[in-house]
Design an enzyme around this catalytic site. Sequence first.
Site, short mmCIF file in Angstrom:
data_model
loop_
_atom_site.label_atom_id
_atom_site.label_comp_id
_atom_site.label_asym_id
_atom_site.label_seq_id
_atom_site.Cartn_x
_atom_site.Cartn_y
_atom_site.Cartn_z
N ASP A 208 0.84 -1.18 0.00
CA ASP A 208 0.00 0.00 0.00
C ASP A 208 0.88 1.25 0.00
O ASP A 208 1.99 1.23 -0.53
CB ASP A 208 -0.93 -0.04 1.23
CG ASP A 208 -2.29 0.57 0.97
OD1 ASP A 208 -2.35 1.80 0.78
OD2 ASP A 208 -3.29 -0.17 0.95
N HIS A 236 -3.74 5.90 3.77
CA HIS A 236 -4.49 4.72 3.33
C HIS A 236 -3.93 3.42 3.90
O HIS A 236 -4.66 2.59 4.46
CB HIS A 236 -4.48 4.70 1.80
CG HIS A 236 -5.37 3.68 1.17
ND1 HIS A 236 -4.95 2.40 0.91
CD2 HIS A 236 -6.65 3.75 0.72
CE1 HIS A 236 -5.92 1.72 0.32
NE2 HIS A 236 -6.97 2.52 0.20
N ASN A 339 -14.51 0.39 -6.43
CA ASN A 339 -15.51 1.34 -5.95
C ASN A 339 -16.32 2.02 -7.05
O ASN A 339 -16.84 3.10 -6.84
CB ASN A 339 -14.84 2.46 -5.15
CG ASN A 339 -14.14 1.96 -3.92
OD1 ASN A 339 -14.46 0.89 -3.41
ND2 ASN A 339 -13.17 2.70 -3.44
N SER A 419 -11.52 -0.92 -0.22
CA SER A 419 -10.22 -0.97 0.45
C SER A 419 -10.37 -1.25 1.93
O SER A 419 -9.52 -1.89 2.55
CB SER A 419 -9.49 0.37 0.29
OG SER A 419 -8.80 0.46 -0.91
#
Length: 491
Positions: A208, A236, A339, A419
């Site tokens: 990530d 994130h 998404n 996520s």
Amino acid sequence: MDNLKTLKRTQVIVTVILVLSIIGSPITLMPMQFSLGQNNTISNNSNTSNTTSVSTPPTETAVIPGKYIVKLKDPSALGGAALSISDPISAVTTDIEDQGFDASVNRSLLGLNTYVLDIAPSENGSFSGASLLDNSSVVSSVVENILEENPLVESAQADMLMTIPEPISNASDFKTSTQTIPRGIDRIDAEATNKSLQSANADIAILDTGVNNHKDLNLFKNISFVGISTQDNCGHGTHVAGTAAARNNSFGVVGAAPDARIWNVKVLEKTADGCSGSLSGILSGLNYVLENADTIDVVNLSLGGYCPAWRSECDSSVYESSINDLINAGVVVAVAAGNEANPADWYVPARFQNVITVSSISDTDGKCGGMGTPSSFGDLDDSFSSYSNYGPIVDIAAPGSDILSTWNDGTFKSISGTSMATPHVAGEAALYKANHPDASPSEVYNALLTSATKGNMQCDGNGHGYFTGDVDGVNEPLLYGKNVTTVSNPN
């Protein structure tokens, strides 16, 4: 190994463009990039169903000029004269140079038998005097044809750029004087298992934006493949890590596999345009995991790329085969569905056969029954998230909206997206591995499905109950953590 997803669907084969980005909150990407959940129009009326309006992403591929990813064939697959070549990658670069290009190895991913090459028109070659940028599509086509025709090469593709802005916080005011059970953990009844569990003996790799030191995290290893710093400047990665494995203490939040060891594998970095990286960086991270596959149990990939079916030049075989190498080595791989409120099989790595693909539900009260208030996006309580990708490619759903977790500044924030759903699954997979250390990825997958809430189950007043609004009617199971560690012989 057998495909993990044979119980779910017949794979729809599409040829796709690989453009990677983080799947965090529904957000808008920078110019020249595609959109993740851009222009989602979600009703705030609790008496209405979820509705979305998705813009058409641009068709341009975010190619990094001059960089190519080459996976060599296994020596056992070679025959004839090729079998006697002692240095295959040097033979490949020599072949490229003989056809009018300069070529050098930028990065060696030996575990994956993969190399990142710098290739540019040579001074005296066919492209002499031409600007690589001005002719990048032509040059890429020529180079990829040369590589694909080489008998030593299994697959090859141009490297790809990914760029996103920072995740969007929906709530940031959280007091840390006592521990709070996040609604996502509560919704899957993971806290019932974790009540007396202080430390899950498992290792989770977070590929990530980095993971920062945090009082509520057991940060075990740090490595970066996008520069020197392993720090998370986007937030994130730290958020994902907390949902997977925040400590069970008197502070902050608690994760699905409390205190599991977090391997911070940074593959994305904050830039002027948001948070960016490359496919080669992600492959470098996967190579690192493969090198440590005897220790790492689970990989979380809360990232993905839109893959429009109307484009035919994308080849994601290097990416998928690299992930398969990890799975064949015993590592479970959990990935976000995306998404965009689109079919998940338009995206990679969500459409890959052997990963665990995770969609999102919206829950606002930590229990089934649909009696909570709407989410910050207007989704009804206990409903399929309006932004979540869907389809038979999806393996399992988990809470993803308004998820409270650790943040990169030492505090806690709430953000949304598939996520955020994915690390619930990664954590539960790690918890199962902690109790069944010899379990294969397919056994872990089957254990998660066996313990999950199915569509015909009635709400028990706590977390064991299904959700509404899944737009495709496939009814993927909903992650349920209370009994997952007790599943035996999950075949």
